[in-house]
Write an enzyme that holds these catalytic residues in place. Structure first.
Site, PDB file in Angstrom:
ATOM      1  N   SER A  62       1.736  -9.873  -1.124  1.00 62.64           N
ATOM      2  CA  SER A  62       1.514  -8.317  -0.975  1.00 62.64           C
ATOM      3  C   SER A  62       1.713  -7.827   0.413  1.00 62.64           C
ATOM      4  CB  SER A  62      -0.348  -7.966  -1.205  1.00 62.64           C
ATOM      5  OG  SER A  62      -0.876  -8.971  -0.656  1.00 62.64           O
ATOM      6  N   GLU A 104     -10.678   5.339   3.246  1.00 62.19           N
ATOM      7  CA  GLU A 104     -11.206   4.157   3.956  1.00 62.19           C
ATOM      8  C   GLU A 104     -10.107   3.290   4.016  1.00 62.19           C
ATOM      9  OE1 GLU A 104     -10.986   4.622   0.702  1.00 62.19           O
ATOM     10  OE2 GLU A 104     -10.212   2.670   0.186  1.00 62.19           O
ATOM     11  N   LYS A 123       0.857  -1.287   0.169  1.00 61.55           N
ATOM     12  CA  LYS A 123       0.016  -0.066  -0.051  1.00 61.55           C
ATOM     13  C   LYS A 123       0.934   1.370   0.009  1.00 61.55           C
ATOM     14  CE  LYS A 123      -4.277  -1.709   0.553  1.00 61.55           C
ATOM     15  NZ  LYS A 123      -4.278  -2.986   1.294  1.00 61.55           N
TER      16      LYS A 123
HETATM   17  C1  LIG Z   1      -5.126  -4.117   1.310  1.00 54.70           C
HETATM   18  C2  LIG Z   1      -4.664  -5.394   0.950  1.00 54.70           C
HETATM   19  C3  LIG Z   1      -4.852  -6.127  -0.151  1.00 54.70           C
HETATM   20  C4  LIG Z   1      -5.931  -6.016  -0.990  1.00 54.70           C
HETATM   21  O1  LIG Z   1      -5.876  -4.971  -2.052  1.00 54.70           O
HETATM   22  P1  LIG Z   1      -5.639  -5.062  -3.280  1.00 54.70           P
HETATM   23  O2  LIG Z   1      -6.042  -3.608  -3.789  1.00 54.70           O
HETATM   24  O3  LIG Z   1      -6.724  -5.920  -3.932  1.00 54.70           O
HETATM   25  O4  LIG Z   1      -4.304  -5.097  -3.657  1.00 54.70           O
HETATM   26  C5  LIG Z   1      -4.139  -7.230  -0.410  1.00 54.70           C
HETATM   27  N1  LIG Z   1      -3.024  -7.795   0.515  1.00 54.70           N
HETATM   28  C6  LIG Z   1      -2.780  -7.084   1.489  1.00 54.70           C
HETATM   29  C7  LIG Z   1      -1.662  -7.420   2.339  1.00 54.70           C
HETATM   30  C8  LIG Z   1      -3.476  -5.717   1.674  1.00 54.70           C
HETATM   31  O5  LIG Z   1      -3.027  -4.940   2.754  1.00 54.70           O
END
Ligand SMILES: *Cc1c(COP(=O)(O)O)cnc(C)c1O
Length: 406
Positions: A385, A117, A95
């Site tokens: 992610s 949000e 993020k």
């Molecule tokens: C917010 C988040 C996601 C989902 O968000 P996307 O916009 O779909 O990437 C996925 N993995 C983590 C660790 C997150 O914090």
């Protein structure tokens, strides 16, 4: 397939094929047009590019590495599994890639405050981090259910100086948090900017957030080639909530026809409305939160209740570019349910020493199934992610640690 996908998408109105666009109240048209115009200028401005490169390298911890998951590969018995380590970003997820850039943009436009949000709290933490670094006020809206579930992230946001506002209507999760943040923003659009947390919302956000996240794929292309003698991955797998981490790693590979791109949706407790958030799999076309995409609808055509163990991916719509890429057959959709995600959470922890976020565990869970079906000379690159520190209490309380030694 056009050889210049990114340059040609979206069109100037923000459409990816028939998806995307901007469906907003008239009073927001001017502020959004201004954001679009500023972004189009800034993205080619050497100072903006320099500022972003500087924070990424010297503050955020980029480039993040690609790790070969040798033990997980052996366990699955098929294709080689690699991990793009977005869990190693400062603040624990991908993020910050778009938050740093969004806050630089906000500052450039003279705004004093950022509003957003958050679902699992990761976007809130990342935005609060960026706001602290650049000296802006930060207001975060979060569903009451998520506030209870993701307590450590709520505390982190507050420590970082953000104001956390609970969304108390409906299911009290991500969709309601977006409603609440949007409502608050409408009243202060002259002094604040809404920093959307994914490749969703009205134009220009799906494009802008994709562009800011594409650093993940740009790095990955070069790093993967280093691991595999100049080759490209055969498959790329990423979880999809709104779809920002997936678009980030997909973007530079869209024109590479040999690379299969899989967006993984949460199947939650299984089939049936209310049990999952598998929007691309079960949804239909519809407008929500200011953009046209694929959406899960209830019997009245309103956003349906959604559920996933991953708080950051339980959203009843999806980034319009994902809807488009699926529509034209460029991407495929994978599924991973709660149980498989928890299993992947523990497998990655115990076999590789990496505790993944529950959201990311969905990508791992699907990739494990895919790996076991593919021969050993094929490769899979997972976008990991985020890290799972935020989820450990919740997981351990609800799903006992397997093979616990103590
Ligand atoms: C917010 C988040 C996601 C989902 O968000 P996307 O916009 O779909 O990437 C996925 N993995 C983590 C660790 C997150 O914090």
């Amino acid at each position: 397939m056009s050889s210049n996908y990114l340059e040609n998408n979206p069109d100037e109105k923000g459409f990816f094929g028939k998806f995307g666009g901007s469906f907003i109240p008239p009073m927001l048209e001017e502020p959004f047009a201004k954001i679009t115009q500023t972004y189009n200028e800034l993205k080619n401005d050497p100072k903006f590019i320099e500022d972003l490169k500087y924070v990424r390298k010297h503050y955020q911890g980029r480039p993040t590495p690609i790790s070969y998951a040798k033990n997980l590969t052996n366990y699955c018995g098929g294709a080689k599994i690699y991990l793009k380590r977005e869990d190693l970003n400062h603040s624990g997820a991908h993020k910050l890639n778009h938050c740093m850039a969004e806050v630089i943009l906000a500052k450039h436009m003279g705004f004093k405050k950022v509003i957003a949000e958050t679902g699992a709290g990761q976007h809130g933490v990342a935005l609060a981090t960026a706001a602290a670094y650049f000296g802006l006020e930060c207001e975060i809206h979060m569903g009451e259910v998520d506030i209870a579930k993701e307590h450590p992230n709520v505390v982190r946001m507050k420590i970082l100086g953000a104001k956390v506002i609970p969304a108390t209507h409906g299911l009290k999760t991500l969709k309601e948090a977006v409603d609440s943040a949007f409502e608050s923003y409408v009243g202060q659009a002259d002094t604040a900017i809404y920093c959307i947390g994914s490749v969703v919302g009205p134009h220009p956000f799906p494009m802008m957030v994709r562009d800011f996240q594409s650093i993940v794929g740009i790095e990955a292309k070069e790093q993967f080639a280093e691991h595999e003698n100049g080759a490209m991955p055969d498959n790329i797998v990423a979880c999809v909530g709104g779809g920002s981490n997936a678009m980030g790693i997909f973007a530079p590979f869209i024109d590479e026809d040999s690379v299969e791109l899989y967006g993984v949706e949460p199947l939650g407790r299984g089939e049936g409305l209310g049990n999952h958030a598998a929007t691309l799999t079960y949804g239909e076309e519809g407008v929500m939160h200011g953009f046209n995409s694929i959406m899960l609808k209830d019997e009245n055509g309103d956003p349906a209740p959604v559920y996933s163990i991953g708080s950051g991916i339980d959203y009843p719509s999806v980034g319009p570019e994902h809807a488009h890429l699926k529509d034209i057959g460029r991407t495929k959709v994978g599924l991973c349910d709660d149980k498989e995600a928890v299993d992947a959470f523990y497998k990655l922890s115990q076999l590789e020493g990496i505790i993944p976020a529950l959201e990311s565990a969905h990508a791992v869970g699907f990739a494990m199934k895919l790996a076991s079906q593919l021969p050993k000379d094929k490769t899979i690159l997972i976008n990991l992610s985020g890290r799972g520190d935020k989820d450990i209490d919740f997981v351990v309380e609800n799903h006992p640690i397997p093979n616990a030694k103590f």
